[in-house]
Motif scaffolding. Structure first.
Motif, mmCIF file in Angstrom:
data_model
loop_
_atom_site.group_PDB
_atom_site.id
_atom_site.type_symbol
_atom_site.label_atom_id
_atom_site.label_comp_id
_atom_site.label_asym_id
_atom_site.label_seq_id
_atom_site.Cartn_x
_atom_site.Cartn_y
_atom_site.Cartn_z
ATOM 1 N N ASP A 1 -3.147 -8.797 17.730
ATOM 2 C CA ASP A 1 -3.917 -9.421 16.634
ATOM 3 C C ASP A 1 -5.588 -9.916 17.267
ATOM 4 O O ASP A 1 -6.279 -10.337 16.720
ATOM 5 C CB ASP A 1 -3.393 -10.628 16.349
ATOM 6 N N ASP B 1 -3.487 -12.206 26.592
ATOM 7 C CA ASP B 1 -4.467 -11.825 25.861
ATOM 8 C C ASP B 1 -5.573 -10.879 26.365
ATOM 9 O O ASP B 1 -5.492 -9.727 25.545
ATOM 10 C CB ASP B 1 -4.393 -12.591 24.096
ATOM 11 N N ARG C 1 1.071 -10.906 19.324
ATOM 12 C CA ARG C 1 0.132 -11.268 19.297
ATOM 13 C C ARG C 1 -1.165 -11.162 20.403
ATOM 14 O O ARG C 1 -2.424 -11.026 20.061
ATOM 15 C CB ARG C 1 0.480 -13.302 20.276
ATOM 16 N N ASP D 1 4.241 -12.531 24.243
ATOM 17 C CA ASP D 1 3.862 -11.703 22.113
ATOM 18 C C ASP D 1 3.859 -10.529 22.888
ATOM 19 O O ASP D 1 2.126 -10.618 22.732
ATOM 20 C CB ASP D 1 4.121 -12.995 21.044
#
Lengths: 201, 201
Positions: free
Chosen positions: B182, A150, B179, B176
């Motif tokens: 976000d 992320d 995710r 993902d």
DNA sequence: CCAATAAGCTACGCCTATTAGCCAAAAAGT
DNA sequence: ACTTTTTGGCTAATAGGCGTAGCTTATTGG
């Protein structure tokens, strides 16, 4: 009949001339890369290039691979010995710096490789190296394993988006763009730190 | 000699067919937009299009203006009645949603208008409207006046960068992607809040 | 009903990429 | 040194793109 002196070309030379075309064309240099232009630089008829390069698409891919490699190298060099916030800041600035100095090559670097085509292997490798630099940069943040991706995606997105908009003339307001970039990098650093703090395990 | 029935074209119709070409071409639909393709859809010879459109460049610009307008509309609709973090989140998701549903049009929206050319006036207006939505979104953060532009640029950069990389296949890892998005939006919201807290005046 | 305009068309010129086939220059082999 | 092979140029030609010119027919308005 007429003597035809050799131009002394080679695959390397052709790619080099193509890079020159890309560099001289500014942001649109890669889009405007054409075999005719390269041939003109080489002082050669267009079809002669096919002795050294399979097609325009192949030449473009070669240029892309170079550009991705250079970008990876620039960010890598800028971050050796650094970690944590310093590393992220250094990478972001090196990234933007490369794009500003070589806008055409930066555009070339945005062509994604086909995941399946074996001819794109070098391209995939270069892209992977670039991502690896970003991952390495994030060591020192104590990110939980599943959050690293992320964070990498966030950094790449923010920096790439900023650079793209900047080069594309998207920031028309008179305010200092450098300042905005610093603010963005600050947000990233703080955001990554927060990501590390969240879901502590 | 041979009877030539009218195809019932118009500037509107031609632009509509062009949008169809763009939509059907996926991410590269805009790059592959060609008068020949549009003419084929219209069931008409290519030069006939010049009765309705000045050039390929003009048609492309028209498509770009539509795309920018649609994107501005989508983000605007998504944020009515919201403010602060909720507004930023809604805008980011509407933005990404538009790009995923209309990848070709999103690519078309990235062509920046020439600041000087009077023919680009509509394009400039559409772009300005899009930026205005982003600015409006940031009301409710109590940002110092001179920081608003930094925040707008950060939001645009991050979201645009993410979307661009996603559409271009830049996120190859199995994790993902939703995710990660976000997480990016969380960073933005937190970062803007921090920007408001800094330099309090 | 006729004239003016609008919307098709074909033919063309110029620019790409790409293929095919020729020929001289360089390199390799004897 | 001479011959043979490979290599790197070339021209010619095909195919497809944009854009212009000029013709012809359909439509529309008086």
């Amino acid at each position: 009949m007429t003597p035809v002196p050799r131009a002394g070309l080679s695959r390397e030379a052709v790619v080099g001339l193509a890079l020159g075309v890309v560099d001289d064309g500014g942001t649109g240099g890669f889009a405007d890369l054409t075999l005719a232009r390269v041939a003109a630089r080489a002082g050669v008829a267009t079809p002669s290039l096919y002795k050294h390069v399979g097609s325009l698409a192949e030449l473009r891919r070669e240029v892309s691979v170079r550009a991705v490699g250079e970008l990876a190298g620039a960010t890598s060099r800028a971050t050796v010995g650094l970690s944590g916030p310093d590393a992220v800041r250094a990478m972001a600035h090196a990234w933007r710096g490369y794009a500003r100095v070589h806008p055409g090559r930066y555009a070339a670097a945005q062509t994604g490789p086909d995941p399946d085509d074996p001819a794109h292997a070098a391209h995939r490798d270069a892209a992977a190296e670039s991502v690896a630099v970003a991952v390495a940069t994030l060591r020192g943040f104590d990110l939980p394993e599943e959050c690293v991706v992320d964070a990498v995606r966030a950094v790449r997105s923010a920096v790439h988006g900023f650079v793209t908009l900047e080069l594309g003339g998207g920031f028309r307001a008179p305010q200092d763009v450098d300042r905005s970039f610093d603010a963005l990098v600050d947000m990233l650093v703080a955001g990554i730190a927060a990501l590390a703090r969240r879901e502590p395990g």
